[in-house]
Write a protein that holds these residues in place. Sequence first.
Motif, mmCIF file in Angstrom:
data_model
loop_
_atom_site.group_PDB
_atom_site.id
_atom_site.type_symbol
_atom_site.label_atom_id
_atom_site.label_comp_id
_atom_site.label_asym_id
_atom_site.label_seq_id
_atom_site.Cartn_x
_atom_site.Cartn_y
_atom_site.Cartn_z
ATOM 1 N N ASP A 1 25.893 6.732 -52.723
ATOM 2 C CA ASP A 1 26.583 4.652 -51.380
ATOM 3 C C ASP A 1 27.352 4.930 -50.621
ATOM 4 O OD1 ASP A 1 24.423 3.984 -53.658
ATOM 5 O OD2 ASP A 1 25.665 2.905 -54.507
ATOM 6 N N HIS A 2 26.446 5.330 -49.632
ATOM 7 C CA HIS A 2 27.731 4.947 -47.958
ATOM 8 C C HIS A 2 26.014 4.604 -47.024
ATOM 9 C CE1 HIS A 2 24.533 8.340 -48.048
ATOM 10 N NE2 HIS A 2 24.976 8.617 -46.538
ATOM 11 N N ILE A 3 27.425 3.954 -46.011
ATOM 12 C CA ILE A 3 27.114 3.955 -44.647
ATOM 13 C C ILE A 3 27.602 4.744 -43.604
ATOM 14 C CG2 ILE A 3 27.143 1.925 -43.426
ATOM 15 C CD1 ILE A 3 27.110 -0.367 -45.795
ATOM 16 N N ARG A 4 26.916 4.590 -42.560
ATOM 17 C CA ARG A 4 27.559 5.720 -41.932
ATOM 18 C C ARG A 4 26.891 4.509 -40.395
ATOM 19 N NH1 ARG A 4 25.949 12.288 -42.838
ATOM 20 N NH2 ARG A 4 25.992 12.131 -44.871
ATOM 21 N N VAL A 5 28.385 5.020 -39.626
ATOM 22 C CA VAL A 5 28.665 4.276 -38.051
ATOM 23 C C VAL A 5 28.708 5.842 -37.066
ATOM 24 C CG1 VAL A 5 29.524 1.999 -36.753
ATOM 25 C CG2 VAL A 5 29.146 2.250 -39.336
ATOM 26 N N LEU A 6 28.387 5.975 -36.122
ATOM 27 C CA LEU A 6 27.889 6.242 -34.749
ATOM 28 C C LEU A 6 28.072 6.299 -34.008
ATOM 29 C CD1 LEU A 6 28.306 9.976 -33.885
ATOM 30 C CD2 LEU A 6 25.857 9.882 -34.876
ATOM 31 N N THR A 7 28.878 6.080 -32.730
ATOM 32 C CA THR A 7 28.963 5.737 -32.288
ATOM 33 C C THR A 7 28.860 6.440 -30.681
ATOM 34 O OG1 THR A 7 29.431 3.322 -32.501
ATOM 35 C CG2 THR A 7 29.823 4.006 -29.987
ATOM 36 N N THR A 8 27.763 6.896 -30.180
ATOM 37 C CA THR A 8 27.718 7.951 -28.936
ATOM 38 C C THR A 8 27.949 7.378 -27.513
ATOM 39 O OG1 THR A 8 25.594 7.532 -29.122
ATOM 40 C CG2 THR A 8 26.567 9.991 -30.520
ATOM 41 N N PRO A 9 27.989 8.110 -26.537
ATOM 42 C CA PRO A 9 27.241 7.877 -25.096
ATOM 43 C C PRO A 9 25.726 7.496 -24.866
ATOM 44 C CG PRO A 9 28.774 9.169 -25.084
ATOM 45 C CD PRO A 9 28.484 9.082 -26.034
ATOM 46 N N ASP A 10 25.361 6.997 -24.643
ATOM 47 C CA ASP A 10 24.181 6.401 -24.366
ATOM 48 C C ASP A 10 23.435 7.543 -22.978
ATOM 49 O OD1 ASP A 10 21.598 6.114 -23.027
ATOM 50 O OD2 ASP A 10 21.351 3.820 -23.015
ATOM 51 N N LEU B 1 23.836 3.647 -40.321
ATOM 52 C CA LEU B 1 22.590 3.981 -41.481
ATOM 53 C C LEU B 1 23.158 4.031 -42.739
ATOM 54 C CD1 LEU B 1 22.777 7.036 -39.558
ATOM 55 C CD2 LEU B 1 20.017 6.311 -39.926
ATOM 56 N N CYS B 2 22.929 3.459 -43.875
ATOM 57 C CA CYS B 2 22.630 2.433 -44.496
ATOM 58 C C CYS B 2 22.210 3.256 -45.829
ATOM 59 C CB CYS B 2 22.417 1.334 -44.792
ATOM 60 S SG CYS B 2 23.606 0.545 -43.585
ATOM 61 N N ARG B 3 23.072 3.326 -46.979
ATOM 62 C CA ARG B 3 22.033 4.901 -48.443
ATOM 63 C C ARG B 3 22.805 3.981 -48.985
ATOM 64 N NH1 ARG B 3 22.512 9.878 -50.670
ATOM 65 N NH2 ARG B 3 20.502 10.311 -51.321
ATOM 66 N N TYR B 4 22.138 3.573 -50.322
ATOM 67 C CA TYR B 4 22.328 3.241 -51.505
ATOM 68 C C TYR B 4 21.285 3.016 -52.592
ATOM 69 C CZ TYR B 4 21.341 -1.756 -50.079
ATOM 70 O OH TYR B 4 20.314 -2.334 -49.531
ATOM 71 N N PHE B 5 21.995 3.059 -53.353
ATOM 72 C CA PHE B 5 20.497 2.627 -55.270
ATOM 73 C C PHE B 5 21.111 1.406 -55.133
ATOM 74 C CE2 PHE B 5 21.673 7.270 -53.717
ATOM 75 C CZ PHE B 5 20.194 8.038 -53.968
ATOM 76 N N VAL B 6 19.180 0.458 -56.139
ATOM 77 C CA VAL B 6 19.626 0.087 -56.347
ATOM 78 C C VAL B 6 18.148 0.145 -57.925
ATOM 79 C CG1 VAL B 6 18.428 -2.450 -56.516
ATOM 80 C CG2 VAL B 6 19.743 -2.142 -54.693
ATOM 81 N N SER B 7 18.390 -0.378 -59.036
ATOM 82 C CA SER B 7 18.133 -0.047 -60.292
ATOM 83 C C SER B 7 17.231 1.340 -60.281
ATOM 84 C CB SER B 7 17.238 -1.109 -60.557
ATOM 85 O OG SER B 7 17.452 -2.077 -60.543
ATOM 86 N N GLY B 8 18.348 2.341 -59.873
ATOM 87 C CA GLY B 8 17.468 3.497 -59.587
ATOM 88 C C GLY B 8 16.873 3.810 -58.946
ATOM 89 N N VAL C 1 17.356 2.784 -51.522
ATOM 90 C CA VAL C 1 17.330 1.804 -50.463
ATOM 91 C C VAL C 1 18.107 2.712 -49.155
ATOM 92 C CG1 VAL C 1 18.050 -0.266 -49.245
ATOM 93 C CG2 VAL C 1 16.922 0.222 -52.258
ATOM 94 N N SER C 2 17.201 2.799 -48.113
ATOM 95 C CA SER C 2 17.407 3.650 -47.163
ATOM 96 C C SER C 2 17.206 2.716 -45.981
ATOM 97 C CB SER C 2 17.450 4.731 -46.800
ATOM 98 O OG SER C 2 18.207 5.723 -46.186
ATOM 99 N N PHE C 3 18.031 2.547 -44.565
ATOM 100 C CA PHE C 3 17.580 1.577 -43.125
ATOM 101 C C PHE C 3 19.073 2.406 -42.389
ATOM 102 C CE2 PHE C 3 19.981 -1.380 -46.060
ATOM 103 C CZ PHE C 3 20.642 -2.078 -44.796
ATOM 104 N N MET C 4 18.236 1.731 -41.239
ATOM 105 C CA MET C 4 18.618 1.890 -39.609
ATOM 106 C C MET C 4 19.151 0.340 -39.075
ATOM 107 S SD MET C 4 18.727 3.591 -36.631
ATOM 108 C CE MET C 4 19.259 5.109 -35.946
ATOM 109 N N LYS C 5 20.216 0.205 -39.143
ATOM 110 C CA LYS C 5 20.296 -1.461 -38.718
ATOM 111 C C LYS C 5 20.813 -1.677 -37.154
ATOM 112 C CE LYS C 5 23.650 -4.871 -38.121
ATOM 113 N NZ LYS C 5 24.861 -4.942 -36.247
#
Length: 90
Positions: free
Chosen positions: A18-27, A39-46, A49-53
Motif C-alpha cells: 500500500d502506498h501513495i506517490r506525489v510528484l510535482t514537475t514543471p508543466d 497516485l494511490c495504490r492499496y488493497f481492500v479485502s485482497g 484499488v488504484s487511482f490517480m487523484k
Amino acid sequence: MEVHLIDAAVGFPRATGDHIRVLTTPDPKDSRKTVTNVLCRYFVSGLEVSFMKNPHDADESFEDALNWAKAFARLHGIGDVYAANLTEDQ
C-alpha cells in the motif's frame, strides 16, 4: 504512516504494498506552472484499488497534494507516502 521525500536522482522505489506517490514537475506547456500527480495504490479485502487523484489538475501545489496524501493514508491505513517535488530548484 511514513512520508519518504524522494531525491530526483534516485527516483521512486519499486513499492509493492500500500502506498501513495506525489510528484510535482514543471508543466511542459508553460514553465511558469507546475503539474502535480497523486497516485494511490492499496488493497481492500485482497483486491487492489488504484487511482490517480485529479489527473488533469495542474493547479494543485505540492504541499496541498502531500497534505491530502497524508490524510488519505491515515484514513485508509496506507503505510507509505512517497513524494518528490522536481520544481524546488526553479
